[in-house]
Design an enzyme around this catalytic site. Sequence first.
Site, PDB file in Angstrom:
ATOM      1  N   ASP A 162       0.843  -1.202   0.000  1.00  0.00           N
ATOM      2  CA  ASP A 162       0.000   0.000   0.000  1.00  0.00           C
ATOM      3  C   ASP A 162       0.880   1.256   0.000  1.00  0.00           C
ATOM      4  OD1 ASP A 162      -2.669  -1.513   0.746  1.00  0.00           O
ATOM      5  OD2 ASP A 162      -1.146  -2.182   2.143  1.00  0.00           O
ATOM      6  N   HIS A 190      -4.857  -3.032   6.727  1.00  0.00           N
ATOM      7  CA  HIS A 190      -4.706  -3.318   5.282  1.00  0.00           C
ATOM      8  C   HIS A 190      -6.091  -3.705   4.763  1.00  0.00           C
ATOM      9  CE1 HIS A 190      -3.284  -4.734   1.454  1.00  0.00           C
ATOM     10  NE2 HIS A 190      -3.747  -5.949   1.687  1.00  0.00           N
TER      11      HIS A 190
HETATM   12  P1  NAD Z   1      -3.195 -18.296  -4.065  1.00  0.00           P
HETATM   13  O1  NAD Z   1      -4.542 -18.910  -3.902  1.00  0.00           O
HETATM   14  O2  NAD Z   1      -2.619 -18.160  -5.419  1.00  0.00           O
HETATM   15  O3  NAD Z   1      -2.149 -19.107  -3.208  1.00  0.00           O
HETATM   16  C1  NAD Z   1      -2.379 -19.422  -1.867  1.00  0.00           C
HETATM   17  C2  NAD Z   1      -1.668 -20.727  -1.605  1.00  0.00           C
HETATM   18  O4  NAD Z   1      -1.774 -20.973  -0.218  1.00  0.00           O
HETATM   19  C3  NAD Z   1      -2.306 -21.915  -2.331  1.00  0.00           C
HETATM   20  O5  NAD Z   1      -1.317 -22.602  -3.060  1.00  0.00           O
HETATM   21  C4  NAD Z   1      -2.901 -22.751  -1.212  1.00  0.00           C
HETATM   22  O6  NAD Z   1      -2.842 -24.142  -1.490  1.00  0.00           O
HETATM   23  C5  NAD Z   1      -1.997 -22.359  -0.053  1.00  0.00           C
HETATM   24  N1  NAD Z   1      -2.569 -22.558   1.270  1.00  0.00           N
HETATM   25  C6  NAD Z   1      -3.855 -22.395   1.656  1.00  0.00           C
HETATM   26  N2  NAD Z   1      -3.982 -22.722   2.955  1.00  0.00           N
HETATM   27  C7  NAD Z   1      -2.755 -23.068   3.384  1.00  0.00           C
HETATM   28  C8  NAD Z   1      -2.252 -23.522   4.624  1.00  0.00           C
HETATM   29  N3  NAD Z   1      -3.056 -23.686   5.691  1.00  0.00           N
HETATM   30  N4  NAD Z   1      -0.937 -23.822   4.726  1.00  0.00           N
HETATM   31  C9  NAD Z   1      -0.135 -23.694   3.641  1.00  0.00           C
HETATM   32  N5  NAD Z   1      -0.553 -23.277   2.435  1.00  0.00           N
HETATM   33  C10 NAD Z   1      -1.851 -22.953   2.324  1.00  0.00           C
HETATM   34  O7  NAD Z   1      -3.244 -16.887  -3.291  1.00  0.00           O
HETATM   35  P2  NAD Z   1      -2.196 -15.685  -3.412  1.00  0.00           P
HETATM   36  O8  NAD Z   1      -2.610 -14.815  -4.522  1.00  0.00           O
HETATM   37  O9  NAD Z   1      -0.818 -16.211  -3.350  1.00  0.00           O
HETATM   38  O10 NAD Z   1      -2.550 -14.893  -2.074  1.00  0.00           O
HETATM   39  C11 NAD Z   1      -2.275 -15.437  -0.809  1.00  0.00           C
HETATM   40  C12 NAD Z   1      -2.830 -14.526   0.279  1.00  0.00           C
HETATM   41  O11 NAD Z   1      -2.145 -13.270   0.282  1.00  0.00           O
HETATM   42  C13 NAD Z   1      -4.317 -14.196   0.131  1.00  0.00           C
HETATM   43  O12 NAD Z   1      -4.937 -14.224   1.411  1.00  0.00           O
HETATM   44  C14 NAD Z   1      -4.300 -12.773  -0.402  1.00  0.00           C
HETATM   45  O13 NAD Z   1      -5.489 -12.080  -0.125  1.00  0.00           O
HETATM   46  C15 NAD Z   1      -3.118 -12.212   0.367  1.00  0.00           C
HETATM   47  N6  NAD Z   1      -2.515 -10.980  -0.173  1.00  0.00           N
HETATM   48  C16 NAD Z   1      -2.125 -10.037   0.731  1.00  0.00           C
HETATM   49  C17 NAD Z   1      -1.517  -8.874   0.304  1.00  0.00           C
HETATM   50  C18 NAD Z   1      -1.090  -7.815   1.268  1.00  0.00           C
HETATM   51  O14 NAD Z   1      -0.707  -6.728   0.826  1.00  0.00           O
HETATM   52  N7  NAD Z   1      -1.115  -8.037   2.583  1.00  0.00           N
HETATM   53  C19 NAD Z   1      -1.304  -8.680  -1.067  1.00  0.00           C
HETATM   54  C20 NAD Z   1      -1.722  -9.671  -1.969  1.00  0.00           C
HETATM   55  C21 NAD Z   1      -2.342 -10.826  -1.505  1.00  0.00           C
HETATM   56  C1  LMR Z   2      -3.957  -6.394  -2.247  1.00  0.00           C
HETATM   57  O1  LMR Z   2      -3.982  -5.359  -1.587  1.00  0.00           O
HETATM   58  O2  LMR Z   2      -3.682  -6.410  -3.473  1.00  0.00           O
HETATM   59  C2  LMR Z   2      -4.226  -7.703  -1.555  1.00  0.00           C
HETATM   60  O3  LMR Z   2      -4.570  -7.504  -0.223  1.00  0.00           O
HETATM   61  C3  LMR Z   2      -5.201  -8.553  -2.289  1.00  0.00           C
HETATM   62  C4  LMR Z   2      -6.608  -8.034  -2.146  1.00  0.00           C
HETATM   63  O4  LMR Z   2      -7.496  -8.803  -1.767  1.00  0.00           O
HETATM   64  O5  LMR Z   2      -6.835  -6.858  -2.429  1.00  0.00           O
END
Ligand code: NAD
Ligand code: LMR
Length: 331
Positions: A162, A190
């Site tokens: 962010d 967030h």
């Molecule tokens: P994705 O679905 O592509 O990958 C998530 C992976 O986690 C999958 O491979 C799944 O099998 C695995 N997984 C699920 N539960 C699990 C567990 N208990 N133990 C181990 N692995 C597990 O998702 P992504 O796009 O990689 O996003 C992951 C997370 O990050 C989401 O919650 C998303 O919202 C978050 N995210 C946060 C931010 C931020 O700025 N804080 C930014 C982007 C995404």
């Molecule tokens: C982001 O900010 O891109 C992540 O937290 C994914 C989302 O759900 O927006």
Amino acid sequence: MTKAPIRVTITGAAGQIGYALLPRIASGQMFGPDQPVILQMLEIPMEKAMAALNGVAMELEDCAFPLLQDMVLTSEPDVAFKDANWCLLVGSKPRGPGMERGDLIRENGPIFTGQGRSINNNAASDVRVAVVGNPCNTNCLIAMHSAPDVPDDRFSAMTRLDQNRAQAQLAAKAGVHTSAVKNALIWGNHSATQVPDFVHTTINGVSAAEVIGDNDWLTTTFFETVQKRGAAIIAARGLSSAASAANGLVDHVRDLRNATPDGEWRSVCVKSDGSYGVPEGLISSFPVRADGKGGWEIVQGLELTPFLAEKIALSAKELSSERETVSGLLS
Ligand code: NAD
Ligand code: LMR
């Protein structure tokens, strides 16, 4: 002399963010160009997930990274967190179109009790934990409560993405390169209530509010663009941010490991000590300075305008409500 390798656990390693993140860690971008790493990658115990993880490991092998000492592929948290120096908690479900990040709390929250306990029982004594899986502030709170033997100041959640978004938006509006924008700052959760500060951020050394001189744009367009950028990426890509999220995490870990330059700060979600009116104990985004030795502090004394104070209080209220929702998971 070659440094001893550090052990880095990545949960959800076969997911989108994992795929963008792992090569950046293995190539030295997160921990430095002379720091060998062992990647301990956790996935769910499903054939498809483990097969995908195996494919990711094959690709890492094919990069022949000089710093990559070893890889552990597992679906067992106790194996993944064994002796870990850094735990990057990414694995969890992302939101889809039309959802808020907080809607994920009941499904994702419980993941962080088991992982917190496993970190408590298995990780290295100097372990540090960075939470990305959403809603990341409250998931971090859950993990922290589940790991009573790990000091609370080792836990953080990510708003560096962010911060980078805010920096880019302000640079574009001012018609300058992003490097001219310093101390971009996110307060709070967030989520769509996050507070992108434009008063303490500077453009070529002058407050962004003064340089841009358009309070309407700052308090509406800028604010909402940063708050809703995650949703805009989902709408455009059909998937949530991954390359920029992995990049944010590389920055986040470096922010906490390296000494913050004089006069600067970085946005990090850490446990509130009551600063700026955010109730104690919540994991909220603050301006943070790191000392380069593993310690950090919340920057004190920034004067909040009534607008910022009101928005920070609203975001803190949302965090308190999320804490209430998961109270059953907080030991
Ligand atoms: P994705 O679905 O592509 O990958 C998530 C992976 O986690 C999958 O491979 C799944 O099998 C695995 N997984 C699920 N539960 C699990 C567990 N208990 N133990 C181990 N692995 C597990 O998702 P992504 O796009 O990689 O996003 C992951 C997370 O990050 C989401 O919650 C998303 O919202 C978050 N995210 C946060 C931010 C931020 O700025 N804080 C930014 C982007 C995404
Ligand atoms: C982001 O900010 O891109 C992540 O937290 C994914 C989302 O759900 O927006």
